[in-house]
Scaffold this motif. Structure first.
Motif, PDB file in Angstrom:
ATOM      1  N   ARG A 197      88.702 -16.181 -66.719  1.00  0.00           N
ATOM      2  CA  ARG A 197      87.732 -16.205 -65.625  1.00  0.00           C
ATOM      3  C   ARG A 197      87.018 -14.874 -65.467  1.00  0.00           C
ATOM      4  NH1 ARG A 197      89.475 -17.520 -59.433  1.00  0.00           N
ATOM      5  NH2 ARG A 197      89.797 -15.250 -59.409  1.00  0.00           N
ATOM      6  N   SER A 198      87.694 -13.786 -65.818  1.00  0.00           N
ATOM      7  CA  SER A 198      87.116 -12.459 -65.607  1.00  0.00           C
ATOM      8  C   SER A 198      85.849 -12.233 -66.425  1.00  0.00           C
ATOM      9  CB  SER A 198      88.147 -11.383 -65.932  1.00  0.00           C
ATOM     10  OG  SER A 198      88.449 -11.384 -67.323  1.00  0.00           O
ATOM     11  N   ALA A 199      85.645 -13.049 -67.473  1.00  0.00           N
ATOM     12  CA  ALA A 199      84.445 -12.903 -68.292  1.00  0.00           C
ATOM     13  C   ALA A 199      83.229 -13.594 -67.672  1.00  0.00           C
ATOM     14  CB  ALA A 199      84.698 -13.469 -69.695  1.00  0.00           C
ATOM     15  N   ARG A 200      83.439 -14.398 -66.643  1.00  0.00           N
ATOM     16  CA  ARG A 200      82.311 -15.082 -66.002  1.00  0.00           C
ATOM     17  C   ARG A 200      81.498 -14.098 -65.152  1.00  0.00           C
ATOM     18  NH1 ARG A 200      85.676 -20.203 -63.403  1.00  0.00           N
ATOM     19  NH2 ARG A 200      86.148 -21.300 -65.365  1.00  0.00           N
ATOM     20  N   PRO A 201      80.217 -14.403 -64.923  1.00  0.00           N
ATOM     21  CA  PRO A 201      79.444 -13.582 -63.970  1.00  0.00           C
ATOM     22  C   PRO A 201      80.099 -13.632 -62.590  1.00  0.00           C
ATOM     23  CG  PRO A 201      77.987 -14.959 -65.282  1.00  0.00           C
ATOM     24  CD  PRO A 201      79.376 -15.428 -65.579  1.00  0.00           C
ATOM     25  N   ARG A 202      80.302 -12.464 -62.008  1.00  0.00           N
ATOM     26  CA  ARG A 202      81.048 -12.379 -60.760  1.00  0.00           C
ATOM     27  C   ARG A 202      80.151 -12.609 -59.542  1.00  0.00           C
ATOM     28  NH1 ARG A 202      86.084 -10.074 -60.754  1.00  0.00           N
ATOM     29  NH2 ARG A 202      86.862  -9.320 -62.765  1.00  0.00           N
ATOM     30  N   PRO A 203      80.750 -13.048 -58.460  1.00  0.00           N
ATOM     31  CA  PRO A 203      79.996 -13.087 -57.199  1.00  0.00           C
ATOM     32  C   PRO A 203      79.616 -11.674 -56.771  1.00  0.00           C
ATOM     33  CG  PRO A 203      82.049 -14.357 -57.046  1.00  0.00           C
ATOM     34  CD  PRO A 203      82.117 -13.574 -58.320  1.00  0.00           C
ATOM     35  N   THR A 204      78.541 -11.569 -56.016  1.00  0.00           N
ATOM     36  CA  THR A 204      78.085 -10.271 -55.545  1.00  0.00           C
ATOM     37  C   THR A 204      79.086  -9.667 -54.570  1.00  0.00           C
ATOM     38  OG1 THR A 204      75.784 -10.957 -55.790  1.00  0.00           O
ATOM     39  CG2 THR A 204      76.210  -9.057 -54.394  1.00  0.00           C
ATOM     40  N   LEU A 205      79.375  -8.405 -54.766  1.00  0.00           N
ATOM     41  CA  LEU A 205      80.268  -7.663 -53.882  1.00  0.00           C
ATOM     42  C   LEU A 205      79.428  -6.883 -52.880  1.00  0.00           C
ATOM     43  CD1 LEU A 205      83.086  -6.454 -53.156  1.00  0.00           C
ATOM     44  CD2 LEU A 205      82.644  -4.715 -54.915  1.00  0.00           C
ATOM     45  N   ASP A 206      79.649  -7.130 -51.594  1.00  0.00           N
ATOM     46  CA  ASP A 206      78.962  -6.367 -50.553  1.00  0.00           C
ATOM     47  C   ASP A 206      79.807  -5.130 -50.253  1.00  0.00           C
ATOM     48  OD1 ASP A 206      77.699  -5.307 -48.370  1.00  0.00           O
ATOM     49  OD2 ASP A 206      77.454  -7.200 -47.306  1.00  0.00           O
ATOM     50  N   LYS A 207      79.277  -3.966 -50.604  1.00  0.00           N
ATOM     51  CA  LYS A 207      80.032  -2.721 -50.462  1.00  0.00           C
ATOM     52  C   LYS A 207      79.872  -2.079 -49.086  1.00  0.00           C
ATOM     53  CE  LYS A 207      80.209  -1.619 -55.388  1.00  0.00           C
ATOM     54  NZ  LYS A 207      79.979  -0.590 -56.428  1.00  0.00           N
ATOM     55  N   LYS A 208      79.429  -2.861 -48.140  1.00  0.00           N
ATOM     56  CA  LYS A 208      79.399  -2.388 -46.761  1.00  0.00           C
ATOM     57  C   LYS A 208      80.828  -2.139 -46.283  1.00  0.00           C
ATOM     58  CE  LYS A 208      77.032  -4.907 -43.827  1.00  0.00           C
ATOM     59  NZ  LYS A 208      77.259  -6.177 -44.551  1.00  0.00           N
ATOM     60  N   ILE A 209      81.047  -1.017 -45.623  1.00  0.00           N
ATOM     61  CA  ILE A 209      82.355  -0.682 -45.055  1.00  0.00           C
ATOM     62  C   ILE A 209      82.239  -0.767 -43.535  1.00  0.00           C
ATOM     63  CG2 ILE A 209      83.996   1.206 -44.689  1.00  0.00           C
ATOM     64  CD1 ILE A 209      83.459   1.981 -47.640  1.00  0.00           C
ATOM     65  N   ILE A 210      83.065  -1.600 -42.935  1.00  0.00           N
ATOM     66  CA  ILE A 210      83.014  -1.872 -41.497  1.00  0.00           C
ATOM     67  C   ILE A 210      84.288  -1.345 -40.864  1.00  0.00           C
ATOM     68  CG2 ILE A 210      82.864  -3.676 -39.741  1.00  0.00           C
ATOM     69  CD1 ILE A 210      81.316  -5.364 -41.770  1.00  0.00           C
ATOM     70  N   ALA A 211      84.146  -0.550 -39.818  1.00  0.00           N
ATOM     71  CA  ALA A 211      85.290   0.144 -39.227  1.00  0.00           C
ATOM     72  C   ALA A 211      86.358  -0.826 -38.738  1.00  0.00           C
ATOM     73  CB  ALA A 211      84.813   1.040 -38.082  1.00  0.00           C
ATOM     74  N   SER A 212      85.974  -1.841 -37.973  1.00  0.00           N
ATOM     75  CA  SER A 212      86.978  -2.739 -37.385  1.00  0.00           C
ATOM     76  C   SER A 212      87.709  -3.533 -38.451  1.00  0.00           C
ATOM     77  CB  SER A 212      86.323  -3.691 -36.378  1.00  0.00           C
ATOM     78  OG  SER A 212      85.317  -4.474 -37.003  1.00  0.00           O
ATOM     79  N   TRP A 213      86.999  -4.025 -39.458  1.00  0.00           N
ATOM     80  CA  TRP A 213      87.644  -4.812 -40.507  1.00  0.00           C
ATOM     81  C   TRP A 213      88.616  -3.943 -41.296  1.00  0.00           C
ATOM     82  CZ3 TRP A 213      83.128  -8.112 -42.975  1.00  0.00           C
ATOM     83  CH2 TRP A 213      82.477  -8.812 -41.944  1.00  0.00           C
ATOM     84  N   ASN A 214      88.253  -2.669 -41.496  1.00  0.00           N
ATOM     85  CA  ASN A 214      89.175  -1.766 -42.179  1.00  0.00           C
ATOM     86  C   ASN A 214      90.388  -1.459 -41.319  1.00  0.00           C
ATOM     87  OD1 ASN A 214      88.435  -0.193 -44.963  1.00  0.00           O
ATOM     88  ND2 ASN A 214      86.639  -1.158 -44.040  1.00  0.00           N
ATOM     89  N   GLY A 215      90.204  -1.403 -40.005  1.00  0.00           N
ATOM     90  CA  GLY A 215      91.362  -1.236 -39.132  1.00  0.00           C
ATOM     91  C   GLY A 215      92.346  -2.376 -39.288  1.00  0.00           C
ATOM     92  N   LEU A 216      91.840  -3.614 -39.353  1.00  0.00           N
ATOM     93  CA  LEU A 216      92.705  -4.770 -39.587  1.00  0.00           C
ATOM     94  C   LEU A 216      93.413  -4.649 -40.932  1.00  0.00           C
ATOM     95  CD1 LEU A 216      90.292  -7.621 -38.400  1.00  0.00           C
ATOM     96  CD2 LEU A 216      92.304  -6.780 -37.164  1.00  0.00           C
ATOM     97  N   ALA A 217      92.681  -4.190 -41.945  1.00  0.00           N
ATOM     98  CA  ALA A 217      93.266  -4.068 -43.289  1.00  0.00           C
ATOM     99  C   ALA A 217      94.328  -2.977 -43.334  1.00  0.00           C
ATOM    100  CB  ALA A 217      92.168  -3.785 -44.307  1.00  0.00           C
ATOM    101  N   ILE A 218      94.091  -1.863 -42.663  1.00  0.00           N
ATOM    102  CA  ILE A 218      95.087  -0.790 -42.634  1.00  0.00           C
ATOM    103  C   ILE A 218      96.392  -1.308 -42.039  1.00  0.00           C
ATOM    104  CG2 ILE A 218      95.668   1.415 -41.538  1.00  0.00           C
ATOM    105  CD1 ILE A 218      92.636   2.113 -41.807  1.00  0.00           C
ATOM    106  N   SER A 219      96.306  -2.042 -40.938  1.00  0.00           N
ATOM    107  CA  SER A 219      97.515  -2.603 -40.324  1.00  0.00           C
ATOM    108  C   SER A 219      98.232  -3.542 -41.278  1.00  0.00           C
ATOM    109  CB  SER A 219      97.152  -3.337 -39.027  1.00  0.00           C
ATOM    110  OG  SER A 219      96.708  -2.436 -38.036  1.00  0.00           O
ATOM    111  N   ALA A 220      97.485  -4.389 -41.987  1.00  0.00           N
ATOM    112  CA  ALA A 220      98.103  -5.337 -42.920  1.00  0.00           C
ATOM    113  C   ALA A 220      98.759  -4.611 -44.092  1.00  0.00           C
ATOM    114  CB  ALA A 220      97.059  -6.326 -43.429  1.00  0.00           C
ATOM    115  N   LEU A 221      98.105  -3.575 -44.602  1.00  0.00           N
ATOM    116  CA  LEU A 221      98.670  -2.817 -45.721  1.00  0.00           C
ATOM    117  C   LEU A 221      99.945  -2.088 -45.311  1.00  0.00           C
ATOM    118  CD1 LEU A 221      95.289  -1.472 -47.087  1.00  0.00           C
ATOM    119  CD2 LEU A 221      96.873  -2.900 -48.399  1.00  0.00           C
ATOM    120  N   VAL A 222      99.952  -1.528 -44.114  1.00  0.00           N
ATOM    121  CA  VAL A 222     101.167  -0.885 -43.608  1.00  0.00           C
ATOM    122  C   VAL A 222     102.288  -1.899 -43.486  1.00  0.00           C
ATOM    123  CG1 VAL A 222     102.187   0.203 -41.581  1.00  0.00           C
ATOM    124  CG2 VAL A 222      99.987   1.021 -42.455  1.00  0.00           C
TER     125      VAL A 222
END
Length: 698
Positions: A410-435
């Motif tokens: 599958r990795s050889a297929r054209p990939r979906p577009t990645l939105d490289k926007k960084i959002i503070a609140s969503w990263n806060g949720l991710a930090i908690s999940a990673l911890v």
């Protein structure tokens, strides 16, 4: 992850190109529309001033980069020159990325829902030059949109006074916040009734709640899981496991690459809407991690790890925070990156395992989605069909071996577009999940990413006045942050302090909470979505409803509770009580739609504890105590592990509960404390296990 040019998968290179006022915008969503013949403006003074000067209505279009139907409407409507000619002559046209400006999104979504009874994206709203909505909807096909726009332009010109009167009435309704009551006490007993009501909403065949499309709704299930941990209700435990099993085995979870898609378009969780959002995956990773600890399910561990690994490998870059989303489309087709043909499975795996694997993964020649197949894992024990243990082991081994082959293919297929926007609140949720994942599974990469994300945000999202920016792109931050940004990031920083015992994270988290208390307060009750000085076209809104992400108020309540546990500061408990009490009638009325509020109310009813484990670095006994805590501790406790000499300095100044917490005569010790009062130290692993088993009775 390799990612081709961000527009390559979606746009025809031979199409005509145009220029509008979106050129140079940082938002991927706005840049995707910079080539449209419609003369789009970003939200701001230039567009609004022009509308007022030329006395024209505004057409406001709100969406986001990974939205499939936003792409469809762009291709069918906004790229058409006949549409552009009409819109450029009769309207001032504004594009908004809802992820950058959730305040505008929530205000005008309320208008669309009031006008039509439903909402969604792309959102299409017609405004007066004073920014008051008078007509709206979501997706419109080409012919219908032209017909509608012409009619609106004619009505606005011929009946301006009537249009403005109706718009003023609608704006007044939208601007009003529900009434608060300052004379009541929050009744914890309402939670029992809300949980009882949830049984009637449950889909007993497929899990989740009874609805045509299935959304994961991790906030609701996290609250119900916490209630189950306190109540032990068998029926509630069955309801939770059924839902988690169905999602884990369905197509809504990417069985090849990990991570969850946005939602399922039908009730069996099989066929997803293919976009992948950071906020969904952060919360679901945390939910499955806790469910693994509660139910001791290897399936939940696999899903939790797979989702956290997706955050690391698909949505991240080294030394940065975590990106916002992956598109639903690639090569101009929804889901094409994720869909499999029967022969592809056979070709990739070979025979005879290919045929066996296709059957296990639900892949047929006919397909289950537009002639192809969404992969599921519903023939493995724990999902639908139970097999003999020895057969189950062989099935799992075959799946695990061949999933790697499918991932490589599958990795050889054209990939979906990645939105490289960084959002503070969503990263806060991710930090908690990673911890949370680091604590549960001991995976150092999870903690490393949490630290990287927090440091990036503190470096690039801090404003000179002590506030935050909401979004950034490659270190360039913009857009004033909202209540959920402060609250989610504060909670993530407090969680980081618990595992690192670095007082800098505690100081930062408390700093954000105190800034929020000073700048977001609503005099009538709770907290506003935006700061006092922020731009609010229809007035400052109080964000109540917990949707795909927790509302700003619910997130702040969670951060306040964690800060109270760590610092012992009674002020934070008082703020929680004030907010819950003032909104008590609304919580009782809305029930699970305010699950984040209910969750904090439940946890505050505790008993909530601060647990300090003191032990030597070269002693494996502290590690066993920590492991026992991570597998068994209730969610209303927080835990800090220190070395044999304890902590001094800034950490103790900020969190006095840590003072004097050391080993006793070289023996690791567990201190269980509540609001400054501590039990006698526990020196035995068996005694600590008994305390946990007996429900942490104080």
């Amino acid at each position: 992850m390799s990612n081709k040019a961000e527009n390559q998968n979606r746009f025809d290179p031979n199409r005509p190109t145009f220029g509008n006022h979106l050129s140079g915008q940082q938002s991927l969503y706005l840049r995707q529309h910079a080539h449209n013949p419609i003369d789009w403006y970003p939200w701001g003074d230039e567009a609004i001033s022009r509308a007022r000067k030329e006395n024209k209505p505004i057409f406001l279009s709100i969406g986001y980069s990974s939205c499939h139907w936003c792409h469809v409407m762009e291709k069918e409507v906004f790229e058409k020159e006949d549409v552009a000619a009409l819109m450029n002559e009769k309207f001032i046209n504004i594009k908004v990325d809802r992820e950058e400006r959730p305040d505008l999104d929530i205000i005008y979504m309320e208008a669309v829902q009031a006008l039509t009874g439903q909402g969604g994206w792309p959102m299409s709203v017609f405004l007066t030059p004073e920014l008051k909505p008078f007509y709206g909807g979501t997706y419109f096909p080409h012919a219908r949109f032209i017909e509608l726009a012409r009619a609106i332009a004619e009505v606005f010109a011929a009946s301006r006074a009537r249009v403005e009167d109706q718009a003023a009435q609608l704006a007044e309704i939208i601007a009003a916040n529900p009434a608060f009551r300052s004379d009541q006490t929050f009744e914890i007993s309402i939670i029992d009734g809300i949980v009882s009501d949830s049984f009637a909403l449950f889909d007993r065949q497929w899990g989740g709640f009874r609805e045509g499309m299935k959304f994961p709704q991790p906030g609701k299930w996290r609250f119900l899981l916490h209630y189950y941990r306190k109540s032990g209700l068998p029926e509630l435990g069955d309801m939770i496991r059924k839902t988690l099993d169905m999602m884990a085995g369905g197509g809504i979870y990417d069985q090849i690459g990990g991570g969850f898609h946005r939602y399922a378009v039908e009730r069996t969780w099989l066929i997803p809407h293919f976009e992948k959002m950071l906020y969904d995956n952060a919360q679901l990773a945390g939910l499955y991690t806790e469910a693994w600890a509660v139910f001791d399910s290897p399936i939940y561990e696999r899903i939790a790890r797979g989702t956290l690994d997706f955050l690391l490998h698909e949505l991240s870059a080294p030394q940065e925070a975590i990106y916002s989303s992956l598109d639903a489309d690639s090569e101009g087709r929804e889901g094409s990156f994720y869909i499999w043909g029967y022969e592809e499975i056979i070709k990739t795996v070979g025979e005879p395992e290919g045929t066996q694997l296709a059957k296990i993964l639900g892949v047929t020649r006919e397909g289950n989605f537009e002639g192809g197949n969404v992969i599921s894992r519903r023939t493995v024990s724990g999902d639908i069909m139970t097999v003999a243990p020895e057969r189950e082991i062989k099935i799992r081994e075959m799946i695990d071996k061949n999933i790697r082959r499918l991932r490589e293919y599958r990795s050889a297929r054209p990939r979906p577009t990645l939105d490289k926007k960084i959002i503070a609140s969503w990263n806060g949720l991710a930090i908690s999940a990673l911890v949370q994942g680091f604590r549960a599974f001991g995976e150092a990469g999870y903690l490393q990413k949490a630290v990287e994300a927090s440091e990036y945000l503190w470096r690039y999202h801090r404003r000179p006045d002590g506030g935050l920016w909401r979004t950034s792109y490659a270190g360039h931050a913009e857009n004033a942050a909202f209540l959920d940004d402060y609250a989610c990031l504060a909670r993530g920083l407090l969680d980081l302090f618990e595992v690192t015992v670095n007082p800098e994270y505690l100081r930062r988290g408390i700093e954000l909470i105190n800034y929020t208390l000073a700048n977001f307060r609503n005099p009538e009750g709770c907290f506003c979505m935006a700061e006092t000085a922020a731009e609010n076209p229809l007035g400052r809104k109080v964000d109540f409803w917990d949707g795909p992400t927790p509302s700003g108020n619910a997130a702040l309540l969670s951060a306040l509770h964690r800060a109270a546990l760590l610092t012992g500061n009674e002020k934070y408990y008082e703020e929680i009580d004030r907010c819950l009490s003032s909104a008590g009638d609304l919580i009782k009325q809305m029930g699970l739609e305010m699950s984040g509020w209910l969750d904090t109310a439940l946890l505050c009813n505790g008993p909530d504890y601060t647990v300090v484990i003191a032990g030597g670095k070269n002693d494996d006994r502290p590690r066993r105590l920590i492991d026992l805590y991570c597998r068994s501790a209730p969610p209303y406790a927080c835990m800090i592990a220190v070395d044999e000499n304890g902590l001094t300095g800034e950490a103790v100044d900020l969190a006095p509960i840590l003072d004097g917490k050391t080993t006793l005569q070289g023996t690791p010790a567990v201190y269980i404390c509540r609001k400054g009062a501590c039990l006698n130290p526990i020196l035995s692993l068996d005694e600590f296990a008994r305390r946990i088993r007996d429900g942490w009775s104080y």
